[in-house]
Design a protein around this motif. Sequence first.
Motif, PDB file in Angstrom:
ATOM      1  N   VAL A 162      30.247  40.961  49.305  1.00  0.00           N
ATOM      2  CA  VAL A 162      29.906  42.364  49.047  1.00  0.00           C
ATOM      3  C   VAL A 162      29.913  42.600  47.537  1.00  0.00           C
ATOM      4  N   PRO A 163      29.183  43.602  47.057  1.00  0.00           N
ATOM      5  CA  PRO A 163      29.095  43.829  45.607  1.00  0.00           C
ATOM      6  C   PRO A 163      30.444  44.013  44.915  1.00  0.00           C
ATOM      7  N   SER A 164      31.439  44.554  45.623  1.00  0.00           N
ATOM      8  CA  SER A 164      32.755  44.742  45.000  1.00  0.00           C
ATOM      9  C   SER A 164      33.471  43.419  44.728  1.00  0.00           C
ATOM     10  N   GLN A 165      32.918  42.321  45.215  1.00  0.00           N
ATOM     11  CA  GLN A 165      33.480  41.002  44.927  1.00  0.00           C
ATOM     12  C   GLN A 165      32.875  40.386  43.669  1.00  0.00           C
ATOM     13  N   THR A 166      32.026  41.122  43.004  1.00  0.00           N
ATOM     14  CA  THR A 166      31.545  40.704  41.692  1.00  0.00           C
ATOM     15  C   THR A 166      32.721  40.665  40.737  1.00  0.00           C
ATOM     16  N   SER A 167      32.961  39.498  40.151  1.00  0.00           N
ATOM     17  CA  SER A 167      34.159  39.332  39.337  1.00  0.00           C
ATOM     18  C   SER A 167      34.117  37.958  38.671  1.00  0.00           C
ATOM     19  N   VAL A 168      35.131  37.712  37.858  1.00  0.00           N
ATOM     20  CA  VAL A 168      35.386  36.364  37.354  1.00  0.00           C
ATOM     21  C   VAL A 168      36.569  35.814  38.134  1.00  0.00           C
ATOM     22  N   TYR A 169      36.397  34.644  38.709  1.00  0.00           N
ATOM     23  CA  TYR A 169      37.415  34.045  39.552  1.00  0.00           C
ATOM     24  C   TYR A 169      38.044  32.844  38.833  1.00  0.00           C
ATOM     25  N   PHE A 170      39.367  32.881  38.739  1.00  0.00           N
ATOM     26  CA  PHE A 170      40.102  31.793  38.107  1.00  0.00           C
ATOM     27  C   PHE A 170      40.985  31.106  39.144  1.00  0.00           C
ATOM     28  N   CYS A 171      40.911  29.796  39.132  1.00  0.00           N
ATOM     29  CA  CYS A 171      41.832  28.961  39.901  1.00  0.00           C
ATOM     30  C   CYS A 171      42.934  28.506  38.955  1.00  0.00           C
ATOM     31  N   ALA A 172      44.141  28.352  39.473  1.00  0.00           N
ATOM     32  CA  ALA A 172      45.258  27.914  38.630  1.00  0.00           C
ATOM     33  C   ALA A 172      46.165  26.997  39.433  1.00  0.00           C
TER      34      ALA A 172
END
Lengths: 108, 115
Positions: free
Chosen positions: B82-92
């Motif tokens: 969904v558009p609200s999942q537009t983001s920068v995703y970081f794994c750590a």
Amino acid sequence: RKEVEQDPGPFNVPEGATVAFNCTYSNSASQSFFWYRQDCRKEPKLLMSVYSSGNEDGRFTAQLNRASQYISLLIRDSKLSDSATYLCVVRGGYALNFGKGTSLLVTP
Amino acid sequence: IAGITQAPTSQILAAGRRMTLRCTQDMRHNAMYWYRQDLGLGLRLIHYSNTAGTTGKGEVPDGYSVSRANTDDFPLTLASAVPSQTSVYFCASRDFQSREYNEQFFGPGTRLTVL
């Protein structure tokens, strides 16, 4: 209320200036404390851990006040390369809680 | 070079599509994490895994799932974006056993845009 609160800035300072960032946290059971640095569009990287007795790493000094639930970072003799976002980070259990970050811009 | 890799680097995705973000670490760390970072909201934990075979929910888990079949890989799946999942995703990742057990290492991030 967010668990870790920081002044978002931006802080604009000239080269050579001293600048201080503050942070408060809400969970008194928090165990570990850190400052991370994040450059624009890059991943966060650990700058330094924060110990109860205070600690220093070159131009950077971190302080922790558990009674007031307050953490600080002091940068002396600012360099252009210090321009970044500084994240206050607290561990209370299995993962880290991040503040929203304080933006620093050091100008010539 | 030891570290965390993420793929893809960036992606534009149509709403409703399924997407898996990949994360691999070669440091043999026990724990792995997925965060999203949004302007004004900072980094928020989506899911975590303290060891292979176990996972847990973070602050914002809805719409995401993870698996941890082995130590090295920790994929994040958006079942129906969904558009609200537009983001920068970081794994750590983090190593409980090392001297520097408190340090959390981050991957370079995946920039996801959902239209």
